[in-house]
Design a protein around this motif. Sequence first.
Motif, PDB file in Angstrom:
ATOM      1  N   TYR A  54       0.834  -1.207   0.000  1.00 52.90           N
ATOM      2  CA  TYR A  54       0.000   0.000   0.000  1.00 52.90           C
ATOM      3  C   TYR A  54       0.871   1.259   0.000  1.00 52.90           C
ATOM      4  O   TYR A  54       0.600   2.213  -0.730  1.00 52.90           O
ATOM      5  N   LEU A  55       1.912   1.268   0.816  1.00 54.85           N
ATOM      6  CA  LEU A  55       2.837   2.407   0.824  1.00 54.85           C
ATOM      7  C   LEU A  55       3.551   2.520  -0.523  1.00 54.85           C
ATOM      8  O   LEU A  55       3.760   3.616  -1.046  1.00 54.85           O
ATOM      9  N   ASP A  61       2.043   6.524  -6.928  1.00 48.88           N
ATOM     10  CA  ASP A  61       0.943   7.373  -7.385  1.00 48.88           C
ATOM     11  C   ASP A  61       1.222   8.842  -7.066  1.00 48.88           C
ATOM     12  O   ASP A  61       1.030   9.717  -7.903  1.00 48.88           O
ATOM     13  N   ALA A  62       1.687   9.103  -5.860  1.00 48.38           N
ATOM     14  CA  ALA A  62       1.941  10.483  -5.446  1.00 48.38           C
ATOM     15  C   ALA A  62       3.047  11.135  -6.269  1.00 48.38           C
ATOM     16  O   ALA A  62       3.037  12.343  -6.485  1.00 48.38           O
ATOM     17  N   ARG A 110       9.962   7.130   4.820  1.00 46.96           N
ATOM     18  CA  ARG A 110      10.884   8.268   4.950  1.00 46.96           C
ATOM     19  C   ARG A 110      10.969   8.966   3.594  1.00 46.96           C
ATOM     20  O   ARG A 110      11.304   8.355   2.587  1.00 46.96           O
ATOM     21  N   VAL A 111      10.660  10.245   3.589  1.00 43.17           N
ATOM     22  CA  VAL A 111      10.717  11.055   2.376  1.00 43.17           C
ATOM     23  C   VAL A 111      11.817  12.092   2.548  1.00 43.17           C
ATOM     24  O   VAL A 111      11.887  12.760   3.582  1.00 43.17           O
ATOM     25  N   THR A 112      12.677  12.208   1.547  1.00 39.75           N
ATOM     26  CA  THR A 112      13.683  13.267   1.528  1.00 39.75           C
ATOM     27  C   THR A 112      13.550  14.019   0.205  1.00 39.75           C
ATOM     28  O   THR A 112      13.084  13.461  -0.787  1.00 39.75           O
ATOM     29  N   ALA A 113      13.943  15.255   0.226  1.00 38.28           N
ATOM     30  CA  ALA A 113      13.836  16.076  -0.983  1.00 38.28           C
ATOM     31  C   ALA A 113      15.043  16.985  -1.098  1.00 38.28           C
ATOM     32  O   ALA A 113      15.660  17.358  -0.099  1.00 38.28           O
ATOM     33  N   ALA A 114      15.373  17.308  -2.326  1.00 38.54           N
ATOM     34  CA  ALA A 114      16.427  18.269  -2.615  1.00 38.54           C
ATOM     35  C   ALA A 114      15.826  19.320  -3.542  1.00 38.54           C
ATOM     36  O   ALA A 114      14.964  19.017  -4.374  1.00 38.54           O
ATOM     37  N   ILE A 140       1.074  10.555   1.031  1.00 34.44           N
ATOM     38  CA  ILE A 140       1.349   9.138   0.753  1.00 34.44           C
ATOM     39  C   ILE A 140       0.649   8.241   1.775  1.00 34.44           C
ATOM     40  O   ILE A 140       0.015   7.248   1.411  1.00 34.44           O
ATOM     41  N   LEU A 141       0.749   8.587   3.054  1.00 37.11           N
ATOM     42  CA  LEU A 141       0.119   7.771   4.093  1.00 37.11           C
ATOM     43  C   LEU A 141      -1.403   7.743   3.944  1.00 37.11           C
ATOM     44  O   LEU A 141      -2.033   6.688   4.112  1.00 37.11           O
TER      45      LEU A 141
END
Length: 154
Positions: A54-55, A61-62, A110-114, A140-141
């Motif tokens: 599911y995650l 999708d996100a 865990r989401v990280t972004a730059a 996402i959750l």
Amino acid sequence: MLRAGVVAVLALAMGGCAGGVHLKNPIKIKHHRVTRSTMQLPPSDITTIGVNAYLWRASLDALSFMPLVQADQAGGVIATDWYANPQNPAERMKVTVAILDKDLRSDALRVTAARQVSQGGGWVDAPVEAATVQRLEDVILTKARTLRQATLIK
């Protein structure tokens, strides 16, 4: 509708991030082509892909509007290439999602972004607001929980 929400979150993030998380050394990833057919995982694959299905599906999708450079089902890592919002091409963002567990829990994600901004003909690292990453995790959750509920009802 979810995709529009994520686009809005990333557009807000790219439009004037002040403080927050700044990634000088984003995670190194191997590059390979990902097809959209990779996104079609039945809920029964929850134990066969190594992470919570599911995650996994909610994350794909996100991030579906961004170009993917890695989608490793066994390791639970999804990484995008740089994405610039067409309405603000002077900024771009890259996202990495790591799914850490087989359970559908908030600490399994865990989401990280730059983020970079165009400056002097090149791209310069810029900070990403922590709230932006948190909003993407929430999207996402929420989607993962919705997918799970839809499976349980059937």
